[in-house]
Write a protein that holds these residues in place. Structure first.
Motif, PDB file in Angstrom:
ATOM      1  N   GLY A  41       0.828  -1.187   0.000  1.00 45.51           N
ATOM      2  CA  GLY A  41       0.000   0.000   0.000  1.00 45.51           C
ATOM      3  C   GLY A  41       0.873   1.251   0.000  1.00 45.51           C
ATOM      4  O   GLY A  41       2.013   1.247   0.435  1.00 45.51           O
ATOM      5  N   VAL A  42       0.319   2.343  -0.519  1.00 43.75           N
ATOM      6  CA  VAL A  42       1.047   3.604  -0.560  1.00 43.75           C
ATOM      7  C   VAL A  42       0.402   4.550   0.434  1.00 43.75           C
ATOM      8  O   VAL A  42      -0.801   4.767   0.396  1.00 43.75           O
ATOM      9  CB  VAL A  42       0.994   4.213  -1.986  1.00 43.75           C
ATOM     10  CG1 VAL A  42       1.767   5.519  -2.035  1.00 43.75           C
ATOM     11  CG2 VAL A  42       1.551   3.221  -3.003  1.00 43.75           C
ATOM     12  N   VAL A 111       4.255  -1.236 -15.088  1.00 42.16           N
ATOM     13  CA  VAL A 111       3.641   0.097 -15.147  1.00 42.16           C
ATOM     14  C   VAL A 111       3.594   0.602 -16.589  1.00 42.16           C
ATOM     15  O   VAL A 111       2.550   1.076 -17.066  1.00 42.16           O
ATOM     16  CB  VAL A 111       4.410   1.085 -14.256  1.00 42.16           C
ATOM     17  CG1 VAL A 111       3.845   2.493 -14.420  1.00 42.16           C
ATOM     18  CG2 VAL A 111       4.309   0.659 -12.791  1.00 42.16           C
ATOM     19  N   LEU A 112       4.705   0.518 -17.307  1.00 52.25           N
ATOM     20  CA  LEU A 112       4.760   1.055 -18.664  1.00 52.25           C
ATOM     21  C   LEU A 112       3.874   0.288 -19.639  1.00 52.25           C
ATOM     22  O   LEU A 112       3.347   0.859 -20.591  1.00 52.25           O
ATOM     23  CB  LEU A 112       6.208   1.049 -19.165  1.00 52.25           C
ATOM     24  CG  LEU A 112       7.175   1.964 -18.393  1.00 52.25           C
ATOM     25  CD1 LEU A 112       8.592   1.816 -18.925  1.00 52.25           C
ATOM     26  CD2 LEU A 112       6.720   3.417 -18.469  1.00 52.25           C
ATOM     27  N   ILE A 117      -2.943  -6.705 -12.593  1.00 53.33           N
ATOM     28  CA  ILE A 117      -3.130  -7.936 -11.825  1.00 53.33           C
ATOM     29  C   ILE A 117      -3.775  -7.558 -10.499  1.00 53.33           C
ATOM     30  O   ILE A 117      -3.457  -6.519  -9.926  1.00 53.33           O
ATOM     31  CB  ILE A 117      -1.783  -8.644 -11.556  1.00 53.33           C
ATOM     32  CG1 ILE A 117      -1.057  -8.944 -12.868  1.00 53.33           C
ATOM     33  CG2 ILE A 117      -1.988  -9.934 -10.764  1.00 53.33           C
ATOM     34  CD1 ILE A 117       0.334  -9.524 -12.685  1.00 53.33           C
ATOM     35  N   SER A 118      -4.701  -8.384 -10.036  1.00 55.09           N
ATOM     36  CA  SER A 118      -5.340  -8.104  -8.759  1.00 55.09           C
ATOM     37  C   SER A 118      -4.277  -7.945  -7.665  1.00 55.09           C
ATOM     38  O   SER A 118      -3.411  -8.803  -7.492  1.00 55.09           O
ATOM     39  CB  SER A 118      -6.304  -9.233  -8.376  1.00 55.09           C
ATOM     40  OG  SER A 118      -6.711  -9.109  -7.025  1.00 55.09           O
ATOM     41  N   ALA A 119      -4.344  -6.823  -6.941  1.00 56.64           N
ATOM     42  CA  ALA A 119      -3.373  -6.576  -5.877  1.00 56.64           C
ATOM     43  C   ALA A 119      -3.441  -7.656  -4.812  1.00 56.64           C
ATOM     44  O   ALA A 119      -2.418  -8.050  -4.237  1.00 56.64           O
ATOM     45  CB  ALA A 119      -3.616  -5.203  -5.249  1.00 56.64           C
ATOM     46  N   GLN A 171      -0.295   1.464 -10.473  1.00 55.96           N
ATOM     47  CA  GLN A 171      -1.270   1.658 -11.533  1.00 55.96           C
ATOM     48  C   GLN A 171      -2.635   2.104 -11.025  1.00 55.96           C
ATOM     49  O   GLN A 171      -3.482   2.524 -11.821  1.00 55.96           O
ATOM     50  CB  GLN A 171      -1.422   0.358 -12.336  1.00 55.96           C
ATOM     51  CG  GLN A 171      -0.209   0.025 -13.173  1.00 55.96           C
ATOM     52  CD  GLN A 171      -0.374  -1.283 -13.915  1.00 55.96           C
ATOM     53  OE1 GLN A 171      -1.084  -1.370 -14.903  1.00 55.96           O
ATOM     54  NE2 GLN A 171       0.273  -2.322 -13.426  1.00 55.96           N
ATOM     55  N   GLU A 172      -2.860   2.015  -9.728  1.00 55.91           N
ATOM     56  CA  GLU A 172      -4.131   2.464  -9.178  1.00 55.91           C
ATOM     57  C   GLU A 172      -4.257   3.990  -9.204  1.00 55.91           C
ATOM     58  O   GLU A 172      -5.346   4.528  -9.033  1.00 55.91           O
ATOM     59  CB  GLU A 172      -4.288   1.966  -7.742  1.00 55.91           C
ATOM     60  CG  GLU A 172      -4.375   0.449  -7.619  1.00 55.91           C
ATOM     61  CD  GLU A 172      -4.466  -0.004  -6.172  1.00 55.91           C
ATOM     62  OE1 GLU A 172      -4.469   0.880  -5.280  1.00 55.91           O
ATOM     63  OE2 GLU A 172      -4.530  -1.216  -5.937  1.00 55.91           O
TER      64      GLU A 172
END
Length: 245
Positions: A41-42, A111-112, A117-119, A171-172
């Motif tokens: 998580g961020v 990312v690029l 994919i489901s976290a 990516q979220e």
């Protein structure tokens, strides 16, 4: 190196048959109170910065990358397992490099390329990597199947999966394409800096521990506790996946 590993595992299993309730309860309590932000998580402050930033911001992204690795207990548990029975710095460098290469490739590529994919699933797989490495350290695969999997290939593969874990989280957020590649590279540099800092601390502590008589008495317990932590991570993520449906 495998013969040294096998003899070490044999000594662990032969010398230690003791209850594991206390360490398992301690790990269960640890993960019960840990905030989700400490895994992939961020933190809220970093989320806002990521979403609002534009242009090339190397130092902030290096800082966030290092912060992620140092506070990423799933990464650190896996690294701890990888170096547990490695004594030569040449071997430590090889395995850590394999993990870093895998982590870097999929972080940037995920990312690029916008690979989604489901976290919950990828974090459960990362928890499984901790379980796998603990079983490997305990010699379980040799006893169960009479076969020792290639530890270098496994480290690289799990490094690739760990990189997808963070790429999925990034990516979220709606990251500005302005300076995206440079910022991602800076973030990855920060991740590797954080990995080196964490690894250095682990190696220092392991060095002191290995010189004590308690190392072989408690090595088995440490790996079983680490395996239990991996199962807890998997259970936490699968529960989150079910609840989110």
């Amino acid at each position: 190196m495998h013969s040294q590993f096998q003899s070490g595992v044999g000594a662990v299993v032969a010398r230690l048959r003791r209850p594991l309730l206390l360490p398992l309860l301690a790990i269960a309590l640890l993960f019960a109170v840990m905030p989700d932000a400490l895994a992939h998580g961020v933190p809220e402050g970093d989320k806002g910065f990521i979403q609002e930033s534009t242009g090339v911001l190397l130092l902030p992204f290096i800082y966030m990358g290092a912060k992620h690795m140092i506070t990423g207990y799933d990464h650190l548990l896996f690294l701890f397992g990888v170096i547990f029975f490695l004594y030569r710095m040449k071997d430590v460098g090889l395995y850590v490099t394999l993990f870093a290469v895998g982590h870097s490739v999929t972080l940037l590529f995920g990312v690029l390329s916008n690979i989604s994919i489901s976290a919950y699933i990828i974090d459960a797989i990362i928890g499984f990597s901790v379980v796998y490495k603990s079983l490997d350290n305990l010699g379980a695969f040799q006893r169960w199947f009479g076969y020792q999997p290639d530890t270098r290939a496994a480290t690289l593969i799990f490094g690739l999966l760990h990189g997808f874990g963070l790429a999925t989280k990034i990516q979220e957020f709606e990251i500005s394409p302005d300076g995206l590649i440079a910022n991602l590279i800076a973030f990855n540099v920060g991740v590797e800096i954080g990995q080196l800092l964490a690894l250095g601390t682990i190696l220092i502590l392991m060095g002191y521990w290995r010189r004590t008589a308690s190392f072989w008495r408690h090595a088995y317990t440490a790996n079983v506790a680490m395996m239990s932590a991996g199962f807890l991570l998997m259970g936490y993520q699968f529960t989150g996946l079910i609840v989110s449906q």
